[in-house]
Design an enzyme around this catalytic site. Structure first.
Site, PDB file in Angstrom:
ATOM      1  CG  ASP A 111      54.110  83.361  47.452  1.00  0.00           C
ATOM      2  OD1 ASP A 111      53.882  83.816  48.587  1.00  0.00           O
ATOM      3  OD2 ASP A 111      54.560  82.205  47.256  1.00  0.00           O
TER       4      ASP A 111
ATOM      5  CD  GLU B 113      56.417  86.457  50.528  1.00  0.00           C
ATOM      6  OE1 GLU B 113      56.465  86.062  51.704  1.00  0.00           O
ATOM      7  OE2 GLU B 113      56.373  85.687  49.561  1.00  0.00           O
TER       8      GLU B 113
END
Length: 415
Positions: free
Chosen positions: A83, A136
């Site tokens: 993330d 990401e």
């Protein structure tokens, strides 16, 4: 293990970029700044109210890498979606001028975080070489999915946030005005093969007042479903791996709410049930069509036929597998049905093998039910062309019949 026993892979959302300031967590763990940066210009991500890990500390590196290995070793996870990688890479992420300190070379790159990510991926692939390590990362940072020995960060996949943002903006637009945003559906091919991309339609797009994916679609009730079908169909045809979020397959109108389960009961309603059937059969078609996934990261697996028909919101292209077998995708992003639509093609006979406009999917049922025979004439760089019926807001896939020849206007089957 229960997931694996039922043929389901497990990818975890793993967050090494930052952590919350909960008193029961890592924040000031020993009463001082231990896991986080001591430098207040590096420590805080203000808009999230969280603390950055101090990637320069070997103890913090060991803690994070050990944690990643734990999920792979003990729980047998198949991959980690890392993330907020952008917040790790840039010292000026979420910072205004004067709120950040340049690195030793005067740049905005976080050299400590870069070194950590490379080390993380090297260790993961040393012990678990088949792991999916997904970044990401929402900027144009180069070589995210290139090996570390070539200067890359060492991930093997990256979310294609550009494709996602462009497509959602395009699909939200009234079809009458889509011709002014035609680049949204073609621009991604300028960079599609620069990284190993995953096309994400994720949870981030269906929360905080953004509406559910179905509810973003313009038009009356039936057209919303048709728009969603053509979006999902184009996603499957576009180079790159695919990621959708739960709820899309039943056409949930409400936003995702983590306090409630997905509204599975919606499949009891006609159009929602038909959308669910469409998603199932689209997935099955994708899996049995290596043209759509064998060569995802090279121009060898993709070829434009027509990408400039912005007036009618139509694009057409080929997907190609390792053996050279081809599948033609024609996408009509307009609610207008097109008859006698001419498309350049090799001489031969073609069959429509998938159509998102089937009645069983909630469509009108129009398409190309008969064999499609090419005609002589130059178009789109080919010496012949085919005439198609393009259903409204639909994607169709065509295959050339390889055992057929055309001579003197007659069809000959080769045995």
């Amino acid at each position: 293990d229960q997931c694996h026993q039922n043929g389901i892979g497990v990818i975890l959302d793993w967050v090494p970029a930052h952590f919350p300031k909960d008193q029961h967590g890592l924040y000031k763990f020993d009463g001082d700044y231990l896991y986080e940066y001591r430098d207040d210009k590096k420590r805080e991500i203000e808009s999230w109210g969280t603390q950055r890990f101090d990637f320069g500390k070997t103890e913090v590196q060991s803690f994070l890498i050990s944690n990643a290995l734990f999920w792979l070793d003990i729980y047998h996870a198949d991959g980690l979606r890392v993330d907020a990688v952008s917040s790790m890479l840039y010292l000026d992420y979420d910072k205004k001028e004067g709120q950040w300190t340049p690195n030793i070379y005067g740049g905005n790159e976080n050299l400590e975080a870069i070194a950590f990510l490379k080390k993380l991926n090297e260790v993961i692939f040393k012990y678990y070489p088949n792991t999916m390590m997904i970044a990401e990362e929402s900027t144009a940072w180069p070589m995210v999915t290139k090996p570390t020995y070539l200067g890359g960060l060492g991930f093997n996949f990256k979310w294609n946030m550009g494709w996602m943002n462009d497509m959602i903006e395009y699909m939200k637009t009234d079809p009458f005005f889509r011709k002014y945003r035609h680049k949204n559906i073609t621009f991604s091919l300028h960079y599609a093969f620069s990284e190993n991309y995953i096309l994400p339609l994720s949870h981030d797009e269906v929360v905080h007042g953004k509406k559910s994916l179905l509810d973003k679609m313009p038009g009356p009730y039936e057209e919303k479903f048709a728009n969603l079908r053509v979006l999902l169909g184009y996603m499957m045809a576009h180079p790159g791996k695919k990621l959708t979020f739960m709820g899309y397959e039943v056409g949930q109108f409400t936003e995702w709410n983590y306090n409630k389960e997905i509204e599975w009961f919606m499949t009891n309603y006609e159009y929602h049930g038909k959308l669910n059937t469409f998603v199932k059969e689209l997935n099955e078609f994708y899996l049995k069509s290596p043209e759509l996934w064998e060569v995802d990261y090279s121009w060898k697996g993709f070829k434009w036929i027509s990408n400039d028909d912005y007036e009618q919101n139509i694009i057409a292209f080929k997907r190609i597998d390792k053996r050279g077998k081809e599948l033609i995708a024609v996408v009509n992003f307009s609610p207008v049905e097109r008859h006698n639509y001419l498309l350049g093609a090799e001489e031969g006979v073609y069959t429509e093998v998938f159509n998102s406009n089937k009645v069983e999917y909630g469509g009108t049922g129009t398409g190309n039910k008969d064999r499609i025979i090419s005609s002589q004439g130059s178009l789109h760089g080919y010496g012949s062309y085919i005439s198609l019926t393009l259903p409204p807001l639909s994607i169709i896939f065509l295959k050339k019949e390889n055992n057929i020849n055309i001579e003197g206007g007659r069809i000959y089957e080769i045995c």
